[in-house]
Design an enzyme around this catalytic site. Structure first.
Site, PDB file in Angstrom:
ATOM      1  N   GLU A 180       1.180 -11.560  63.962  1.00 53.98           N
ATOM      2  CA  GLU A 180       2.374 -11.211  63.461  1.00 53.98           C
ATOM      3  C   GLU A 180       3.501 -11.359  64.271  1.00 53.98           C
ATOM      4  O   GLU A 180       3.603 -11.152  65.499  1.00 53.98           O
ATOM      5  CB  GLU A 180       2.232  -9.591  63.091  1.00 53.98           C
ATOM      6  CG  GLU A 180       2.131  -9.111  61.856  1.00 53.98           C
ATOM      7  CD  GLU A 180       0.966  -9.827  60.935  1.00 53.98           C
ATOM      8  OE1 GLU A 180       1.424 -10.983  60.193  1.00 53.98           O
ATOM      9  OE2 GLU A 180      -0.011  -9.301  60.929  1.00 53.98           O
ATOM     10  N   GLU A 189      -0.599  -8.210  48.561  1.00 53.50           N
ATOM     11  CA  GLU A 189      -1.327  -8.132  49.787  1.00 53.50           C
ATOM     12  C   GLU A 189      -0.745  -6.599  50.492  1.00 53.50           C
ATOM     13  O   GLU A 189       0.290  -6.753  50.622  1.00 53.50           O
ATOM     14  CB  GLU A 189      -0.897  -9.183  50.784  1.00 53.50           C
ATOM     15  CG  GLU A 189      -2.066 -10.525  50.400  1.00 53.50           C
ATOM     16  CD  GLU A 189      -1.637 -11.652  51.322  1.00 53.50           C
ATOM     17  OE1 GLU A 189      -1.071 -11.645  52.320  1.00 53.50           O
ATOM     18  OE2 GLU A 189      -2.147 -12.818  51.023  1.00 53.50           O
TER      19      GLU A 189
END
Ligand SMILES: Cc1ncc(COP(=O)(O)O)c(C=O)c1O
Lengths: 288, 411
Positions: free
Chosen positions: A58, A47
């Site tokens: 995040e 990824e």
């Protein structure tokens, strides 16, 4: 729904390992080395993060990676060059936020971005701020160009929502191991077992991520029934440490390779456990 | 909720991490039942508390000196008199009460100027829920009195150090908290931004502004206003002031954004030294909604700027973006200097010290006196006490016409 053969094959083995790094962190050149080290360490899929200025899903580790990468000049155009320059054979999945996909190219909508990604051999996308409700145009473009669209299933996802997502997902389903944002943790969430058992009736590969840090975590997750393990922050931590300590790139690359190896071996160990008990060990602790 | 309240034309929607979607569905359901249908008398309790705790209804005051200056009838909708000193309490009280009806046990919110954080802290104390506020570090430094007010009301204030440390980063960080604690926590978003149902719900809580103003205007002037002016950051005081006039085709609605120090964008530096997303932004997706944004050609969000932290944001509410595209709302902007001058002018002429955010609305009137109809309502979204420190500092840097001579005061 179009399926990308590459991702299907990557999950055909015993247990897949899927590492994440932000492209261009901390510099274009170093990052190429780091991503290639992941493949040497045994990654089955990679990824690759295309950094967005507002990464709301995040935690601090990847937020800082995003800042380093953006300060190093990463842009969508550079990202595509990066993919082109990379010397890896495993399938690449682009992880980014919807605005960057949406703004790319001259035409309105996600199609130009997907077309470009397809032309460079990318296999699919994960878009953390794009729930199934809003994913129609991207799903369509992915179908047109034969790319996969991976969706995240959260511990809070159940019932009709789960069905709606599973109707649209392809490649693999990203099982979010715990509530919250990305970031390495010191335990394996017991929410994972419950999530995996909710998903049992679908045969798309299930990769578990969010908070996984060690080979032992990877083993436990696969033993609980996952087909793959996704690790980001624990690898980004190595990049960050190397950057802060001014470690030579080759040395940091080596650490990434051996960490990847540890995680992949952990995943394989989990797959080797008594198949009778697989899918039980974590699930038992949670009501389903 | 009608389909148009999830999307406003092309704008709006729900672009959030999957972990939040069940909470958003739950909130949508609660919004429909309690707010739109008054289930369990929710709206009655809300109105009662806005009266007793908030001090509503608030006056529509004729501004005698401005009326004379612009040779027209100028009326002030006095949201600065709402408890807490800004319109923000309408929404904060509504959402904290809703959280209580939903059985949530913890409140979180972002804040820019600190006005929304203060209002949320007050509402949380009033209703007995623990509360944590996220605030950019830079804003903490320029809004110290508000930080202290939140602490006094028993809230935690969590500094956000990413990016430039302003509202945009504070919203991102609050969303992260929500994604982590979604099961027992309600996120009280501070403007008409974010994923549906927030933009419609926040508008509905603030619509009391124009509901009162419309009746008051009819009573006091015998008709509807020709012009309604409000400043716009995210746009909550703006939509609150406009909502009940949207159907009145003869009433012009003016949203005044922060022109900052310049309308030019420095793409290389990633900075737009203004917050004029309605006037200069492009369509994109940020913080859960498709709307007009300050962004570079790639879609990276630019750092915005305004002398007023409450307007300092790269996005704007999707409904306002839609109404501007439709031509129903006029987007205008006023720069830092003009806003500061207006701050001094209103204080001197009318005995009302406005928030720096609000001062932008008055700055626009000063620059466009010929655009005002016979009757103009200005929404005084807040009072300026919170801004005194930065006004002293900013005034010293400039030659502001008619300003207090700071050097002389503090000799
Ligand atoms: C007094 C005042 N007016 C206006 C605003 C801008 O917010 P909005 O555009 O949502 O009304 C703020 C925000 O903090 C404020 O404190």
């Amino acid at each position: 729904m179009a399926e990308n053969e590459a991702l299907n094959e990557a999950f055909a083995g015993d247990a897949a390992f899927v590492p994440y790094l932000a492209a261009g962190d901390p510099s274009y050149e170093a990052s190429l080395e780091y991503v290639e080290a992941l493949e040497r360490g045994g990654a089955d899929v990679i990824e690759l993060g295309l950094p967005f200025s507002e990464p709301i899903a995040e935690g601090s580790t990847i937020q800082e990676a995003v800042v380093r990468s953006l300060e190093g000049g990463m842009t969508p155009e550079r990202f595509f060059e990066f993919v082109d320059d990379l010397d890896v054979d495993v399938p690449l999945v682009c992880m980014t936020y919807y605005n960057l996909i949406y703004q790319y190219g001259d035409d309105e909508g996600p199609r130009p971005f997907v077309e470009k990604a397809a032309s460079l051999g990318l296999s699919g996308f994960v878009v953390p701020d794009l729930p199934a409700e809003e994913a129609g145009p991207l799903r369509e473009a992915c179908d047109e160009f034969g790319l996969d669209l991976v969706f995240i299933v959260a511990p809070t996802t159940a019932g009709d929502r789960l069905k709606r997502i599973m109707d649209q997902v392809s490649g693999y389903v990203y099982v979010q191991a715990r509530l919250g944002v990305t970031g390495a943790k010191d335990d394996v969430s017991d929410q994972t077992g419950a999530s995996l058992s909710r998903l049992r009736e679908w045969d798309v590969p299930k990769a578990v991520g969010f908070g996984i840090k060690t080979g032992e975590h990877a083993r436990a997750v696969v033993a609980a029934g996952a087909d793959g393990v996704i690790v980001g922050s624990a690898l980004v931590d190595i990049v960050a440490e190397g950057h802060e300590a001014d470690t030579p790139v080759a040395e940091t690359a080596e650490r990434l390779e051996s960490k990847t190896h540890e995680l992949k071996q952990g995943a394989l160990a989990g797959a080797g456990e008594d198949p009778e008990s697989r899918g039980e060990s974590l699930a038992e602790s949670e009501p389903t | 909720m009608t389909a148009t309240d999830v999307k406003f034309g092309e704008y709006g929607g729900q672009y959030v991490p999957e972990a939040l979607m069940p909470a958003i569905e739950e909130l949508t359901d609660a919004y429909e039942r309690y707010v739109l249908e008054n289930e369990d008398g929710f709206m009655d309790e809300f109105r009662q508390r806005l009266r007793d705790f908030g001090g509503r209804p608030l006056p529509l005051q004729r501004a005698d000196h401005l009326s004379e200056r612009y040779d027209t009838e100028v009326y002030l909708k006095r949201e600065d008199l709402l408890h807490g000193g800004a319109h923000k309490l309408n929404n904060a009280l509504g959402q904290v009460l809703l959280a209580k009806y939903m059985g949530k046990e913890r409140i979180i919110a972002e804040t820019g100027a600190g006005q929304h954080g203060t209002a949320t802290a007050m509402a949380a104390a009033h209703l007995g829920l623990p509360c944590e506020i996220y605030m950019g570090e830079r804003d903490i430094n320029r809004q110290r009195p508000n930080v202290f007010r939140m602490k006094l009301n028993g809230s935690e204030v969590n500094p956000v150090t990413t990016g430039r440390g302003t509202l945009k980063e504070a919203i991102s960080e609050t969303m992260r908290d929500w994604a982590t604690n979604v099961e027992d926590t309600h996120y009280v978003i501070g403007s008409i931004v974010g994923p549906a149902p927030f933009p419609a719900m926040v508008r509905d809580f603030h619509a009391v502004i124009s509901e009162e103003a419309r009746e008051q205007c009819k009573e006091q002037t015998g008709g509807l206003p020709d012009t309604v002016v409000a400043c716009a950051g995210g746009g909550s005081n703006t939509m609150g002031a406009f909502a009940n006039f949207v159907e009145d085709a003869d009433t012009e609605l003016v949203a005044v954004e922060a022109g900052g120090s310049s309308l030019d964008v420095d793409e290389a530096a990633g900075v737009a030294p203004n917050s004029a997303s309605l006037s200069t932004g492009d369509e994109g997706v940020l913080h859960g909604a498709r709307t007009k944004l300050l962004q570079d050609g790639d879609g990276q969000i630019l750092e915005s700027h305004s002398i007023s932290s409450g307007l300092d944001y790269a996005g704007v509410g999707p409904e306002l973006a839609h109404l501007v595209d439709e031509g129903r709302v006029r987007a205008a902007n006023v720069d830092d200097d003009a806003a500061l001058a207006a701050f001094h002018r209103l204080s001197r002429l009318e005995g009302i010290i406005p928030a720096l955010e609000t001062a932008h609305a008055f700055g626009w009137m000063e620059e466009n006196p010929d655009e005002l109809g016979d009757v103009t309502i200005v929404n005084v979204s807040g009072r300026g006490d919170k801004d005194l420190e930065s006004v002293i500092e900013e005034t010293e840097k400039r030659d502001v016409e008619g300003a207090v001579d700071v050097g002389e005061v503090f000799r």
